[in-house]
Design a protein around this motif. Structure first.
Motif, short mmCIF file in Angstrom:
data_model
loop_
_atom_site.label_atom_id
_atom_site.label_comp_id
_atom_site.label_asym_id
_atom_site.label_seq_id
_atom_site.Cartn_x
_atom_site.Cartn_y
_atom_site.Cartn_z
N ILE A 1 6.58 -5.08 -3.57
CA ILE A 1 5.52 -5.34 -2.60
C ILE A 1 4.19 -5.55 -3.30
CG2 ILE A 1 4.14 -4.22 -0.79
CD1 ILE A 1 6.70 -5.33 0.26
N ILE B 1 3.01 -2.48 2.42
CA ILE B 1 3.97 -1.50 2.93
C ILE B 1 3.20 -0.31 3.48
CG2 ILE B 1 4.25 -0.38 0.68
CD1 ILE B 1 7.18 0.16 1.50
N ILE C 1 6.76 -3.25 6.78
CA ILE C 1 6.45 -4.29 5.79
C ILE C 1 5.69 -5.40 6.52
CG2 ILE C 1 7.33 -5.90 4.07
CD1 ILE C 1 7.86 -3.01 3.40
#
Length: 675
Positions: free
Chosen positions: A493, A501, A515
């Motif tokens: 991420i 996140i 997400i």
């Protein structure tokens, strides 16, 4: 000798006398010559303004003094009239002349208190008026006075008037001189007309007036020159002072600039020191984290390796007793340990590649909806076996275009769903479940993975993203996971642009991992998500394939050969490119596949292996590269090559082989031989 030098001395004497005479005449001419104005008109105007302001008060006081002196002469008139009866007849006329003079001087004194009197031109006009009036009054008194009194006191009083003009009023020499000459000429003209003086008295009067003019002119010339020199010096001093002030201001500005520069330098130095300290602490923290990571990874790798060694030793003992059933069970357990160890190797390797920045996301514009549907469908059997219900809330027919790496997103969501299922609270019975939801906004898409399991205490929200951290697994049971899933998710991420996140959890009630991805508003640039191709069925027989194996590690080569024997794969093996060339010179069949390590002992690589095979056989052979090097996974490879990383399980190796020979089916024919 003396008589010879005497004529020379006589010659020098006239020269000295002539030089002294010229110097005297030059000095006299300089003394009586009017001062020249300044070449600069503006400078001359400033001088006149300064001269008028400088002597305004002195001129005013001189006018008051002149009024007093002129008034005192009234006593002389009365005294003379008392002594001379003939004088009494003209006393009224004399008093009239005195009164005119008093009025003129008093008027001038009054005007001197005006602001304009400070101007040089105004002062000349104001003061010349009473002086001219007084002079005319004295000339009138001379005309009416009896003969004994014409010279004294009236004619000699003109000398006093000129004295005041030259000595007290600080007139410029030119104006004062022309006025004095005009007075002398007036006396001469009146003498010619009225014959009121004797020749001797006229001579004495003109001589006295001329002397006063010469002396007064010299005084005025000297005074004006002195004033001009003083003004010029003050002007130069003012310019110099101004220049010094400018220099001082410049120096002060430079000092301020130096102080600012010094302060900035000190601030930069402090900032640099602080930065170095922060970098040092960051490096120490990173080193500590790396050491902790390596220590945890080493610990976790030792456990399955230790178990693997013990299972294999026990299997060897059972085989020695001809207990095939027990030996088979122990080998199965050993394979499980090797699978756990391989999974741990892969997870550590993936996390290491992500944190080192050696891998980069492959951005594409994809439709998120089919990806999520497929992933939930694949995870349903896993959740069903765990007794957890898995639900999806996502529009089926809606297209949700996002810009991301489809394979990274797939892996991230798979990890989150797996964790949600793994940590679900089975004691909740029918309430236990996992929900995957897709929520679209104007510019962002949010994917929620929600469970109603055990939840995560807030004090662990940061810790769960660290490697090998697992809540409630202090015994480090590998059956409950490796503790690297969320670390890998967080690393991915952080490398994806505009991805985020978020964790929300309540202990005892459940958790929600969200997400966020950026929405793509350009459908013309989209490319529909293509799910990973299904590997070739492992049921497909690979027996009878001909493989060239190139591996410089003897133990790995022997293990791979043993596995090929069990699968029925025909092979030739080599430990270098040179040995491979010898095999290629003698083979009678085109190989279906080349399996090689990336870096070999003779400083050659898998590309040299492929190039040699192509040169010897005249065609390209599919090449499967098996390597333990982290950097090799990021290399650009051709379509007929594939790279997998060690350690590799037998299932992964078989799947990779079937995938590679499916690329070129015409080349995998066992009946085609080298001509």
């Amino acid at each position: 000798m003396k008589s010879a030098n005497f004529p020379a001395a006589q010659q020098r004497e006239p020269r000295r006398a002539g030089s002294a005479l010229r110097e005297l005449l030059s000095s006299l001419a300089e003394t009586l010559t009017f001062p020249s104005p300044f070449d600069d008109a503006d400078l001359e105007r400033e001088f006149l303004e300064d001269h008028g302001r400088r002597f305004a008060r002195f001129r005013r006081a001189s006018g008051v003094l002149g009024l007093f002196v002129w008034g005192c002469y009234l006593w002389v008139d009365f005294y003379v009239a008392g002594q001379a009866p003939a004088f009494q007849n003209i006393l009224p006329a004399l008093l009239l002349f005195r009164g005119i003079g008093v009025a003129a001087i008093a008027c001038a004194v009054a005007l001197s208190f005006h602001r304009s009197f400070a101007r040089e031109f105004t002062a000349h006009v104001v003061l010349m008026f009473p002086i001219a009036t007084v002079a005319m009054s004295l000339l009138g008194a001379e005309l009416v006075a009896p003969t004994p009194f014409k010279v004294v006191p009236y004619l000699f009083s003109l000398d006093l008037v000129l004295f005041f003009q030259f000595g007290f009023f600080q007139f410029r020499p030119k104006a004062a001189c022309w006025f004095a000459v005009s007075v002398v000429l007036a006396v001469i003209v009146l003498q010619i007309i009225f014959r009121f003086l004797s020749t001797w008295d006229l001579f004495i009067a003109v001589m006295w007036l001329s002397n006063v003019i010469v002396i007064g002119l010299g005084v005025n010339v000297h005074a004006e020159r002195h004033s001009r020199e003083r003004f010029f010096a003050e002007k130069a001093l003012a310019v110099s002072n101004r220049h010094l002030e400018i220099l001082n201001e410049t120096m002060m500005d430079k000092n301020k600039a130096l102080e600012i520069s010094r302060d900035e330098q000190m601030a930069k130095t402090k900032a640099l020191i602080t930065l170095k300290e922060q970098q040092k602490r960051a490096a120490e923290d990173a080193n500590f984290e790396k050491s902790s990571f390596l220590a945890a990874a080493t610990h976790d790798l030792r456990q399955p390796m230790h178990a693997l060694n013990l299972f294999l030793a026990a299997a060897e003992e059972a085989a020695g007793r001809d207990d095939s059933e027990e030996s088979r069970k122990l080998i199965t357990q050993a394979r499980k340990s090797s699978v756990v160890m391989a999974r741990l190797f892969d997870a550590v390797l993936d996390l290491s590649r992500l944190e080192s920045g050696k891998v980069r996301p492959d951005y594409r514009v994809i439709d998120l909806s089919p990806l999520v549907h497929e992933l939930v469908e694949q995870s349903t059997p896993l959740s069903a076996n765990a007794g957890v219900s898995l639900r999806l809330r996502c529009p089926v027919n809606a297209r949700i275009w996002v810009r991301s790496d489809p394979y990274w997103i797939r892996r991230i969501l798979a990890n989150l769903i797996s964790n949600a299922v793994k940590y679900a609270d089975l004691q909740k019975g029918g309430q236990c479940g996992v929900l995957v939801g897709v929520v679209r906004g104007a510019n962002r898409v949010r994917i929620d993975v929600v469970d109603n399991g055990i939840g995560i205490a807030q004090r662990y929200w940061d810790a769960i993203f660290r490697p090998f951290f697992q809540i409630g697994n202090t015994e480090r049971d590998r059956e409950r996971g490796l503790g690297l899933g969320l670390s890998t998710v967080n690393a991915m991420i952080s490398m994806l642009d505009e991805h985020r996140i978020e964790l929300k959890s309540i202990e005892g009630r459940g958790s929600r991992f969200s997400i966020e991805l950026p929405v793509c508003h350009s459908p013309m640039l989209t490319s529909v998500y293509e799910p990973p191709a299904e590997p070739a069925s492992t049921a497909r027989a690979i027996s009878g394939l001909y493989v060239l194996l190139i591996e410089d590690d003897r133990l790995v080569r022997a293990a791979t050969e043993a596995l090929f024997h069990q699968w029925g794969v025909l092979f030739d093996s080599a430990n270098s490119v040179a040995q491979l060339n010898e095999i290629l010179d003698s083979i009678e069949r085109y190989p279906d596949l080349i399996i090689t390590d990336y870096t070999l002992a003779d400083s050659t690589t898998a590309y040299d292996v492929s190039a040699s095979a192509h040169a010897k056989l005249g065609r390209s052979i599919p090449c499967l590269i098996i390597t333990g090097e982290v950097g090799a996974i990021n290399l650009e490879i051709d379509s007929d090559k594939n790279i997998i990383t060690k350690p590799v399980t037998a299932e992964i190796l078989k799947t990779s082989i079937l995938k590679m020979i499916a690329i070129e089916p015409s080349q995998s024919s066992a009946s085609e031989h080298v001509r």
